[in-house]
Scaffold this motif. Sequence first.
Motif, PDB file in Angstrom:
ATOM      1  N   GLY A   1       0.815  -1.205   0.000  1.00 47.64           N
ATOM      2  CA  GLY A   1       0.000   0.000   0.000  1.00 47.64           C
ATOM      3  C   GLY A   1       0.851   1.259   0.000  1.00 47.64           C
ATOM      4  O   GLY A   1       1.953   1.283   0.544  1.00 47.64           O
ATOM      5  N   ARG A   2       0.334   2.317  -0.603  1.00 47.36           N
ATOM      6  CA  ARG A   2       1.034   3.598  -0.697  1.00 47.36           C
ATOM      7  C   ARG A   2       0.186   4.684  -0.041  1.00 47.36           C
ATOM      8  O   ARG A   2      -1.030   4.564   0.058  1.00 47.36           O
TER       9      ARG A   2
ATOM     10  N   VAL B   1       1.962  -2.269   5.004  1.00 44.42           N
ATOM     11  CA  VAL B   1       0.577  -2.556   4.627  1.00 44.42           C
ATOM     12  C   VAL B   1       0.548  -3.315   3.298  1.00 44.42           C
ATOM     13  O   VAL B   1       1.167  -2.895   2.321  1.00 44.42           O
ATOM     14  N   ARG B   2      -0.184  -4.396   3.275  1.00 42.99           N
ATOM     15  CA  ARG B   2      -0.435  -5.160   2.035  1.00 42.99           C
ATOM     16  C   ARG B   2      -1.896  -4.958   1.651  1.00 42.99           C
ATOM     17  O   ARG B   2      -2.774  -4.966   2.509  1.00 42.99           O
ATOM     18  N   ILE B   3      -2.147  -4.758   0.352  1.00 44.26           N
ATOM     19  CA  ILE B   3      -3.516  -4.545  -0.121  1.00 44.26           C
ATOM     20  C   ILE B   3      -3.889  -5.638  -1.119  1.00 44.26           C
ATOM     21  O   ILE B   3      -3.027  -6.330  -1.649  1.00 44.26           O
TER      22      ILE B   3
ATOM     23  N   ASN C   1      -5.245  -2.601  -6.224  1.00 48.41           N
ATOM     24  CA  ASN C   1      -3.976  -2.202  -6.831  1.00 48.41           C
ATOM     25  C   ASN C   1      -3.991  -2.434  -8.339  1.00 48.41           C
ATOM     26  O   ASN C   1      -2.961  -2.586  -8.961  1.00 48.41           O
ATOM     27  N   TYR C   2      -5.160  -2.455  -8.935  1.00 47.09           N
ATOM     28  CA  TYR C   2      -5.279  -2.762 -10.351  1.00 47.09           C
ATOM     29  C   TYR C   2      -5.632  -1.518 -11.157  1.00 47.09           C
ATOM     30  O   TYR C   2      -6.463  -0.714 -10.738  1.00 47.09           O
TER      31      TYR C   2
ATOM     32  N   LYS D   1      -1.971   4.583  -5.803  1.00 45.85           N
ATOM     33  CA  LYS D   1      -2.767   5.658  -5.191  1.00 45.85           C
ATOM     34  C   LYS D   1      -2.753   5.544  -3.676  1.00 45.85           C
ATOM     35  O   LYS D   1      -2.515   4.484  -3.120  1.00 45.85           O
ATOM     36  N   CYS D   2      -3.059   6.657  -3.008  1.00 44.90           N
ATOM     37  CA  CYS D   2      -3.096   6.698  -1.548  1.00 44.90           C
ATOM     38  C   CYS D   2      -4.243   5.838  -1.031  1.00 44.90           C
ATOM     39  O   CYS D   2      -5.352   5.868  -1.575  1.00 44.90           O
ATOM     40  N   LEU D   3      -3.982   5.090   0.031  1.00 43.02           N
ATOM     41  CA  LEU D   3      -5.003   4.217   0.609  1.00 43.02           C
ATOM     42  C   LEU D   3      -6.119   5.001   1.281  1.00 43.02           C
ATOM     43  O   LEU D   3      -7.256   4.565   1.320  1.00 43.02           O
ATOM     44  N   VAL D   4      -5.801   6.171   1.819  1.00 53.39           N
ATOM     45  CA  VAL D   4      -6.766   6.925   2.607  1.00 53.39           C
ATOM     46  C   VAL D   4      -7.578   7.890   1.746  1.00 53.39           C
ATOM     47  O   VAL D   4      -8.808   7.877   1.761  1.00 53.39           O
ATOM     48  N   CYS D   5      -6.888   8.729   0.966  1.00 48.88           N
ATOM     49  CA  CYS D   5      -7.607   9.796   0.257  1.00 48.88           C
ATOM     50  C   CYS D   5      -7.651   9.625  -1.257  1.00 48.88           C
ATOM     51  O   CYS D   5      -8.384  10.331  -1.934  1.00 48.88           O
TER      52      CYS D   5
END
Length: 111
Positions: A20-21, A43-45, A50-51, A57-61
């Motif tokens: 995650g980024r 963090v792994r997503i 992630n496709y 992209k940001c995980l939060v916003c």
Amino acid sequence: MSKHQTDLIMCRKQPGIAIGRVCEKCDGKCVVCDSHVRPATIVRICDECNYGAFQGKCLVCGGSGIADAYYCKECTILEKDRDGCPKIVNIGSAKTDLFYERKKYGFKPRN
């Protein structure tokens, strides 16, 4: 962000190998509890988060990700890092309401 805004929904699918980024303004925060202390576990997503256009992209916003996301030490001890993919899948009703209120009254976004 998810701790403070209860209307945000996380993906919670089985995480894959993708890391995650987070963006510049979310950098250093835990993705679950918004803590700025002791980052511990990366963090792994899931693969769906992630496709295509969501990659990097940001995980939060949802902004452009510049750094790797981490869980804090407390969330790791409480095993919140094992709850699934932490990506926020909706923007919340408060932001949606703000968008339509601005549109209704004709306010233009600032540049």
